[in-house]
Design an enzyme around this catalytic site. Sequence first.
Site, short mmCIF file in Angstrom:
data_model
loop_
_atom_site.label_atom_id
_atom_site.label_comp_id
_atom_site.label_asym_id
_atom_site.label_seq_id
_atom_site.Cartn_x
_atom_site.Cartn_y
_atom_site.Cartn_z
N ASP A 10 -5.44 7.64 -10.63
CA ASP A 10 -4.95 6.92 -10.05
C ASP A 10 -3.04 6.80 -10.59
O ASP A 10 -2.45 7.43 -10.94
CB ASP A 10 -5.91 5.72 -11.23
CG ASP A 10 -5.29 4.00 -10.36
OD1 ASP A 10 -4.45 3.81 -8.62
OD2 ASP A 10 -5.18 3.20 -11.31
N HIS A 186 -7.71 -1.14 -9.13
CA HIS A 186 -6.97 -2.32 -10.36
C HIS A 186 -7.46 -3.82 -9.83
O HIS A 186 -7.70 -4.78 -10.78
CB HIS A 186 -5.26 -2.66 -9.78
CG HIS A 186 -4.52 -1.09 -10.39
ND1 HIS A 186 -4.27 -0.09 -9.78
CD2 HIS A 186 -3.73 -1.85 -11.51
CE1 HIS A 186 -3.49 0.26 -10.58
NE2 HIS A 186 -3.00 -0.65 -11.24
N1 DGL Z 1 -5.11 1.70 -7.71
C1 DGL Z 1 -4.39 1.93 -6.49
C2 DGL Z 1 -5.66 1.53 -5.79
O1 DGL Z 1 -6.22 1.84 -6.05
C3 DGL Z 1 -3.27 1.92 -6.43
C4 DGL Z 1 -2.44 0.65 -6.93
C5 DGL Z 1 -1.11 0.89 -6.33
O2 DGL Z 1 -0.02 2.11 -6.99
O3 DGL Z 1 -0.56 0.45 -5.68
O4 DGL Z 1 -5.14 1.58 -4.23
#
Ligand code: DGL
Length: 268
Positions: A10, A186
């Site tokens: 991630d 997140h």
């Molecule tokens: N956690 C990530 C997602 O699922 C990315 C978040 C990011 O870096 O903007 O989209």
Amino acid sequence: MDHRPIGVFDSGVGGLTVVKELLQYGPNEKIIYFGDTARVPYGSKSKETVTKYAKQIARFLLTKNVKGLIVACNTMDSNSLEELQANFDVPIMGVVEPGASMAAAATYNQKVGVIGTEATIKSQAYQKHILKQASTIQVFGQACPLFVPLAEEGWLEDEITYQVAKRYLSPLQLAHVDTIVLGCTHYPLIESIIQKVMGDQVSVINPALETVERFLDLLKNINGLREERSQPQHEFYVSDNPDKFSQLGSLILSYPLDKVKQVNIEKY
Ligand code: DGL
């Protein structure tokens, strides 16, 4: 039987919400995790940049001899999955398709909200996968760019996060969605706030468990699981200072992340 580890990645701590399920449902599997803490957030970046980063991470994880990759990031999944699958010769699975199936199965009133980063919402990946399941479903996408920095900051039950959530989620309330997908890894970190704003009558979908189950099934079908009981030593890597990641990560996983290592991902 395949003893090699599984790579999970991630842009930061978000993918740990997927690792959490993998620790529980694939307890014998060794995990190599990479969080791109130097370049987070990905959600505001272009498809080209996100794909370049995703490929660098895949190359790094393949140096660790992984047997497969879970793209625990909706932004990379929705913008770069095909490119990854075309370039790397191991099973690669993302979170979007599992989340879309869950949402399509959960809605009664055929109105589904999808929240995610700007890049995920712009890609319309959830929309496509949900409509493949049932063309009658209306999908309402809402980008919530401030959620990622709030989660990375560890403001998981904060009043400010609650106020931000109220503002982002109000169009989905007005649209009367009965189901909302956490289309960013997140967001499960602030799931209780999202549920509180939307109310108990709305199903909040976290794609993590379904993703892990599908991935383990896929490995099983190619005789790729590590079947004997083991206590694998998982490895965690980041691209910037490991301390903050260790702190928040240990909290998320209830598992001590005391040996997080820093890698120069630009080299890959
Ligand atoms: N956690 C990530 C997602 O699922 C990315 C978040 C990011 O870096 O903007 O989209």
